[in-house]
Design a protein around this motif. Structure first.
Motif, PDB file in Angstrom:
ATOM      1  N   ASP A  37       0.813  -1.221   0.000  1.00 15.26           N
ATOM      2  CA  ASP A  37       0.000   0.000   0.000  1.00 15.26           C
ATOM      3  C   ASP A  37       0.845   1.268   0.000  1.00 15.26           C
ATOM      4  OD1 ASP A  37      -2.099  -1.758   0.171  1.00 15.26           O
ATOM      5  OD2 ASP A  37      -2.955  -0.934   2.017  1.00 15.26           O
ATOM      6  N   LEU A  76      -0.804   2.880  -3.248  1.00 11.47           N
ATOM      7  CA  LEU A  76      -2.252   2.877  -3.078  1.00 11.47           C
ATOM      8  C   LEU A  76      -2.913   3.999  -3.876  1.00 11.47           C
ATOM      9  CD1 LEU A  76      -4.399   1.237  -1.557  1.00 11.47           C
ATOM     10  CD2 LEU A  76      -4.247   2.903   0.310  1.00 11.47           C
ATOM     11  N   SER A 132      -3.260  -7.600  -2.025  1.00 16.83           N
ATOM     12  CA  SER A 132      -4.494  -7.988  -1.334  1.00 16.83           C
ATOM     13  C   SER A 132      -4.752  -9.491  -1.411  1.00 16.83           C
ATOM     14  CB  SER A 132      -5.688  -7.220  -1.897  1.00 16.83           C
ATOM     15  OG  SER A 132      -5.837  -7.475  -3.280  1.00 16.83           O
ATOM     16  N   GLY A 150      -1.466  -5.282   3.548  1.00 15.70           N
ATOM     17  CA  GLY A 150      -1.719  -3.877   3.285  1.00 15.70           C
ATOM     18  C   GLY A 150      -0.416  -3.098   3.243  1.00 15.70           C
ATOM     19  N   ASP A 167      -1.508  -6.761   7.838  1.00 12.84           N
ATOM     20  CA  ASP A 167      -2.635  -7.207   7.034  1.00 12.84           C
ATOM     21  C   ASP A 167      -3.730  -6.157   7.127  1.00 12.84           C
ATOM     22  OD1 ASP A 167      -4.579  -9.636   8.996  1.00 12.84           O
ATOM     23  OD2 ASP A 167      -3.976  -7.587   9.443  1.00 12.84           O
ATOM     24  N   ARG A 168      -4.753  -6.319   6.330  1.00 13.81           N
ATOM     25  CA  ARG A 168      -5.751  -5.263   6.227  1.00 13.81           C
ATOM     26  C   ARG A 168      -6.661  -5.179   7.454  1.00 13.81           C
ATOM     27  NH1 ARG A 168      -5.165  -2.888   1.482  1.00 13.81           N
ATOM     28  NH2 ARG A 168      -4.114  -4.044  -0.178  1.00 13.81           N
ATOM     29  N   SER A 169      -6.650  -6.210   8.298  1.00 12.39           N
ATOM     30  CA  SER A 169      -7.423  -6.147   9.537  1.00 12.39           C
ATOM     31  C   SER A 169      -6.639  -5.479  10.661  1.00 12.39           C
ATOM     32  CB  SER A 169      -7.804  -7.561   9.992  1.00 12.39           C
ATOM     33  OG  SER A 169      -6.662  -8.253  10.462  1.00 12.39           O
ATOM     34  N   GLU A 170      -5.328  -5.306  10.450  1.00 12.76           N
ATOM     35  CA  GLU A 170      -4.425  -4.691  11.424  1.00 12.76           C
ATOM     36  C   GLU A 170      -4.360  -5.473  12.731  1.00 12.76           C
ATOM     37  OE1 GLU A 170      -5.384  -0.581  11.891  1.00 12.76           O
ATOM     38  OE2 GLU A 170      -4.924  -0.089   9.810  1.00 12.76           O
TER      39      GLU A 170
END
Length: 233
Positions: A49, A141, A153, A158, A204-207
């Motif tokens: 990102d 991004l 992704s 991320g 990751d995108r969930s952090e």
């Protein structure tokens, strides 16, 4: 002083080296590849990102050692195994001069005539990582979708949360240390085995968790690539 952010990191490999497939096997997605006409190099890039990893190799010794290119020491860096030079580089988005870093204007043939790349004069020393300002002004991004595609992704990744460069002796130049500021999460270390390395903490995108991507040089073969999971606290 304007804010500086890491734009990308490069590491020299052998032409089309096995490190590319090693990253693909770990689930990463190749974002793009290109040649650099007149500079004598080509690359494969893996974009996250906020920054990207560039695997770079030599395509023409004559071009890399030509008068327009020679000061970058890209040829010497590409020969790091035999010359003991540093095969790593850091490109930033921002203004090195505002951080008090002296630079010179590099004008590679593949860029428009009115564009240049400020390169830290300390990078004249090929034993240090190359430090320069990226021609790009946006994080991946923010790139057009046709260029960035889905980034990483597919693997669930991320941004890169932190970057650590391993240097023999851990001796980074003063300009490189000027990048070690809050927000950049950049560090330098010395490995006990004296090898070069890159360690990227991938969010990751969930952090809620992360992975550590470790890339370590070897004595006479390809770089070793590994990916290990960590839980964020």
């Amino acid at each position: 002083m304007s804010r500086m952010e890491i734009d990308h990191l490069f590491m020299f490999i052998e032409p089309g080296g096995p490190e590319i497939d090693a990253l693909l096997r770990l689930g990463l997605t190749e974002t793009y590849r290109r040649a650099h006409p007149g500079q004598g190099t080509a690359n494969v890039c893996f974009a996250f990102d906020n920054l990207y990893l560039e695997l770079l190799w030599l395509t023409s010794e004559a071009e890399a050692r030509s008068p327009a290119i020679a000061r970058t020491r890209l040829w010497e860096r590409s020969q790091w195994r035999t010359l003991g030079t540093c095969p790593l580089g850091i490109a930033v988005r921002g203004d090195l001069a505002s951080a008090g870093v002296p630079t010179w204007d590099y004008r590679p043939p593949y860029l428009p005539l009115d564009m240049s790349i400020p390169v830290a004069t300390d990078s004249d020393d090929p034993m240090q990582p190359m430090l320069f300002v990226s021609p790009g002004r946006e994080a991946p991004l923010g790139w057009p979708e046709s260029r960035r595609s889905a980034l990483q992704s597919a693997a669930g990744f991320g941004p890169v949360l932190s970057v650590e460069l391993a240097l023999p002796g851990g001796a980074a130049s003063a300009p490189l240390h000027s990048l070690v500021v809050p927000g950049n999460a950049l560090g330098f270390a010395a490995r006990p085995d004296g090898r070069f390395g890159l360690r990227l903490l991938l969010g990751d995108r969930s952090e809620k968790r992360s992975h550590v991507l470790d890339i370590v040089s070897t004595d006479d073969g390809p770089w070793e690539v590994s990916l290990n999971e960590e839980t964020l606290h």
